[in-house]
Design an enzyme around this catalytic site. Sequence first.
Site, PDB file in Angstrom:
ATOM      1  N   GLY A 187      36.900  35.960  31.846  1.00  0.00           N
ATOM      2  CA  GLY A 187      37.813  35.397  32.843  1.00  0.00           C
ATOM      3  C   GLY A 187      37.057  35.415  34.158  1.00  0.00           C
ATOM      4  N   HIS A 188      36.569  34.264  34.585  1.00  0.00           N
ATOM      5  CA  HIS A 188      35.741  34.173  35.794  1.00  0.00           C
ATOM      6  C   HIS A 188      36.565  33.518  36.895  1.00  0.00           C
ATOM      7  CE1 HIS A 188      31.798  34.383  33.245  1.00  0.00           C
ATOM      8  NE2 HIS A 188      32.573  35.431  33.099  1.00  0.00           N
ATOM      9  N   GLN A 241      30.808  38.800  30.446  1.00  0.00           N
ATOM     10  CA  GLN A 241      30.874  40.249  30.240  1.00  0.00           C
ATOM     11  C   GLN A 241      29.804  40.951  31.094  1.00  0.00           C
ATOM     12  OE1 GLN A 241      30.965  38.258  26.936  1.00  0.00           O
ATOM     13  NE2 GLN A 241      33.005  38.026  27.753  1.00  0.00           N
ATOM     14  N   LYS A 244      31.053  37.400  38.629  1.00  0.00           N
ATOM     15  CA  LYS A 244      30.057  36.389  38.233  1.00  0.00           C
ATOM     16  C   LYS A 244      30.519  34.977  38.591  1.00  0.00           C
ATOM     17  CE  LYS A 244      30.440  38.100  34.086  1.00  0.00           C
ATOM     18  NZ  LYS A 244      31.170  39.350  34.345  1.00  0.00           N
ATOM     19  N   ASP A 304      33.555  41.659  34.784  1.00  0.00           N
ATOM     20  CA  ASP A 304      34.415  41.427  35.951  1.00  0.00           C
ATOM     21  C   ASP A 304      33.754  41.803  37.269  1.00  0.00           C
ATOM     22  OD1 ASP A 304      36.367  40.620  34.153  1.00  0.00           O
ATOM     23  OD2 ASP A 304      37.144  42.652  33.933  1.00  0.00           O
TER      24      ASP A 304
HETATM   25  P1  GDP Z   1      33.855  37.872  36.586  1.00  0.00           P
HETATM   26  O1  GDP Z   1      34.490  37.977  35.254  1.00  0.00           O
HETATM   27  O2  GDP Z   1      32.566  38.621  36.684  1.00  0.00           O
HETATM   28  O3  GDP Z   1      33.701  36.446  37.064  1.00  0.00           O
HETATM   29  O4  GDP Z   1      34.854  38.586  37.619  1.00  0.00           O
HETATM   30  P2  GDP Z   1      36.467  38.433  37.649  1.00  0.00           P
HETATM   31  O5  GDP Z   1      36.811  37.102  38.190  1.00  0.00           O
HETATM   32  O6  GDP Z   1      37.057  38.821  36.347  1.00  0.00           O
HETATM   33  O7  GDP Z   1      36.862  39.617  38.639  1.00  0.00           O
HETATM   34  C1  GDP Z   1      36.422  39.653  39.945  1.00  0.00           C
HETATM   35  C2  GDP Z   1      37.660  39.669  40.849  1.00  0.00           C
HETATM   36  O8  GDP Z   1      37.293  40.083  42.152  1.00  0.00           O
HETATM   37  C3  GDP Z   1      38.297  38.306  41.036  1.00  0.00           C
HETATM   38  O9  GDP Z   1      39.679  38.476  41.193  1.00  0.00           O
HETATM   39  C4  GDP Z   1      37.656  37.779  42.314  1.00  0.00           C
HETATM   40  O10 GDP Z   1      38.460  36.827  42.986  1.00  0.00           O
HETATM   41  C5  GDP Z   1      37.533  39.038  43.109  1.00  0.00           C
HETATM   42  N1  GDP Z   1      36.385  39.123  44.023  1.00  0.00           N
HETATM   43  C6  GDP Z   1      35.125  38.631  43.852  1.00  0.00           C
HETATM   44  N2  GDP Z   1      34.322  39.029  44.853  1.00  0.00           N
HETATM   45  C7  GDP Z   1      35.082  39.776  45.674  1.00  0.00           C
HETATM   46  C8  GDP Z   1      34.807  40.507  46.884  1.00  0.00           C
HETATM   47  O11 GDP Z   1      33.691  40.546  47.378  1.00  0.00           O
HETATM   48  N3  GDP Z   1      35.851  41.188  47.440  1.00  0.00           N
HETATM   49  C9  GDP Z   1      37.093  41.186  46.902  1.00  0.00           C
HETATM   50  N4  GDP Z   1      38.042  41.876  47.511  1.00  0.00           N
HETATM   51  N5  GDP Z   1      37.383  40.520  45.774  1.00  0.00           N
HETATM   52  C10 GDP Z   1      36.391  39.830  45.160  1.00  0.00           C
HETATM   53  P1  IMO Z   2      34.068  38.754  31.986  1.00  0.00           P
HETATM   54  O1  IMO Z   2      33.100  37.656  31.603  1.00  0.00           O
HETATM   55  C1  IMO Z   2      35.662  42.729  31.121  1.00  0.00           C
HETATM   56  C2  IMO Z   2      35.834  43.888  26.890  1.00  0.00           C
HETATM   57  C3  IMO Z   2      37.207  44.063  26.258  1.00  0.00           C
HETATM   58  C4  IMO Z   2      36.897  45.134  25.236  1.00  0.00           C
HETATM   59  C5  IMO Z   2      35.500  44.735  24.748  1.00  0.00           C
HETATM   60  C6  IMO Z   2      35.485  43.913  23.469  1.00  0.00           C
HETATM   61  O2  IMO Z   2      35.319  38.273  32.629  1.00  0.00           O
HETATM   62  O3  IMO Z   2      33.342  39.810  32.764  1.00  0.00           O
HETATM   63  P2  IMO Z   2      36.120  41.384  22.913  1.00  0.00           P
HETATM   64  O4  IMO Z   2      37.384  40.622  23.121  1.00  0.00           O
HETATM   65  O5  IMO Z   2      34.933  40.817  23.620  1.00  0.00           O
HETATM   66  O6  IMO Z   2      35.829  41.653  21.471  1.00  0.00           O
HETATM   67  O7  IMO Z   2      36.409  42.836  23.576  1.00  0.00           O
HETATM   68  O8  IMO Z   2      34.930  43.992  25.804  1.00  0.00           O
HETATM   69  N1  IMO Z   2      35.621  42.581  27.533  1.00  0.00           N
HETATM   70  C7  IMO Z   2      35.577  42.387  28.855  1.00  0.00           C
HETATM   71  N2  IMO Z   2      35.800  43.249  29.883  1.00  0.00           N
HETATM   72  N3  IMO Z   2      35.300  41.454  31.378  1.00  0.00           N
HETATM   73  C8  IMO Z   2      35.047  40.587  30.354  1.00  0.00           C
HETATM   74  O9  IMO Z   2      34.535  39.359  30.577  1.00  0.00           O
HETATM   75  C9  IMO Z   2      35.222  41.033  29.039  1.00  0.00           C
HETATM   76  N4  IMO Z   2      35.092  40.455  27.819  1.00  0.00           N
HETATM   77  C10 IMO Z   2      35.316  41.411  26.921  1.00  0.00           C
HETATM   78  O10 IMO Z   2      38.153  44.508  27.210  1.00  0.00           O
HETATM   79  O11 IMO Z   2      36.780  46.389  25.852  1.00  0.00           O
HETATM   80 MG    MG Z   3      36.296  38.586  34.386  1.00  0.00          MG
END
Ligand code: GDP
Ligand code: IMO
Ligand code: MG
Length: 421
Positions: free
Chosen positions: A41-42, A223, A17, A14
């Site tokens: 979840g991107h 991840q 990416k 998270d």
């Molecule tokens: P990913 O899994 O690595 O793609 O990241 P996620 O989407 O799960 O989580 C990143 C969260 O931070 C999302 O809700 C984005 O919309 C938000 N986000 C990304 N970059 C920024 C930033 O620079 N500032 C803020 N406030 N939010 C951001």
């Molecule tokens: P993105 O790509 C954050 C965590 C789960 C759990 C562990 C194992 O959005 O960054 P799994 O379902 O993979 O067997 O769970 O990994 N986990 C993540 N945490 N971002 C993710 O993906 C994750 N994908 C798995 O919460 O601790």
């Molecule tokens: Mg994510």
Amino acid sequence: MKKVDVILGLQWGDEGKGKVVDVLTPNYEVVARFQGGPNAGHTLEFGGEKYVLRSIPSGIFQGGKTNIIGGGVVLDAILFRAEAEELAKSGHDLTRQLAISKKAHLILPTHRILDAALEAAKGSAKIGTTGKGIGPTYTDKVSRSGMRVGDLLSPDFERIYAAAKARHERMLRSLNYEYDITELERQWFEAVEYLKRFRILDSEYFINEALTEGKSVLAEGAQGTLLDVDFGSYPFVTSSNTVCAGACTGLGVAPKNIGEVYGIFKAYCTRVGSGPFPTELFDETGDALCRIGHEFGAVTGRKRRCGWLDLVALKYSIMINGVTQLIMMKSDVMNDFETIRVATAYEIGGERTEHFPYTITDDLRPVYTDFEGWRCDLRGCRSYDEFPEAFRRYVEFIERETGVPVKIISVGPDRAETIVR
Ligand code: GDP
Ligand code: IMO
Ligand code: MG
């Protein structure tokens, strides 16, 4: 011949990416996800809209690019269909832009149930998985009994499925786990038919031929390094190689053909699920990071645990991945903080170390360096020079400590809120 650039998370996932892949895609012709599945979840935001991608690469919104779901990915046909249909509703026809590797493994309905059953059996030692069947699917892959997307084209498809299901049902009986698979299975068979609309290909040939033709390829990780099955905080990890080497095995790219390695990190740290987290905060500051950063899981909605930036862990991740450029996200979340702390070492049983340890025990104490907060809104800044000095000190400290330049700084969720240096 071009090389593949890789973008991956350096913390516990998270990091942002999805946003950065979307921002960088205009520089590439092909974007390929190399591992993980719908546990990811991107999130992408632009034009006032927000999208969450789970299995579809984050290059999908920048028209005219080929997006590939690589062989290292595990694919849930039901969730994939829901994701693709949602995008189609908002006017994004994927059939011409998306291709799927024959070697990607299929998540079966019984894999999802097994994930829940195995977690329940672990009791308080549970991993806190996303419940998407990731572990059981990769387990079948490694134990040489998985089903692959290429099997969809085989006349033996139903026989292979029935054998896998029977094996899973025996396991579920031994775990005394109650379940009803009827509806899930019906949806799954419909969804695997839907998958056949997409180009199913030998993606290793596609990608290597693209490189030979001089096309540029971006590999998208899911991840983060600290969730890697080999180098993460085992056993509280996911079941794939999230590190740079995973791009080689997940896409069929030789190590010598890897170019830039973009490592993404948040200006603080989060983690969702169980497992150690040395700089976790249990106080008001942790709550503020969660509240201001909207730190709730994009997949499960779970509250993410929050804490200070951990340079011991970050340097470890940079080392494992050979990161060439850093990308720092979400500094804007700390706009109003008076003091910002960064862990620069650990003390374990009274001994100081800068190494990320084999296991993280209760006697580990982070050693912090404190920074004065910048106390202004970074979201308005559009170039590095516009940043306040206190913020630049923070960035330059990280660069000095890690020896890697911070090339991109994100100050908000929108595409436009991105500063490239
Ligand atoms: P990913 O899994 O690595 O793609 O990241 P996620 O989407 O799960 O989580 C990143 C969260 O931070 C999302 O809700 C984005 O919309 C938000 N986000 C990304 N970059 C920024 C930033 O620079 N500032 C803020 N406030 N939010 C951001
Ligand atoms: P993105 O790509 C954050 C965590 C789960 C759990 C562990 C194992 O959005 O960054 P799994 O379902 O993979 O067997 O769970 O990994 N986990 C993540 N945490 N971002 C993710 O993906 C994750 N994908 C798995 O919460 O601790
Ligand atoms: Mg994510």
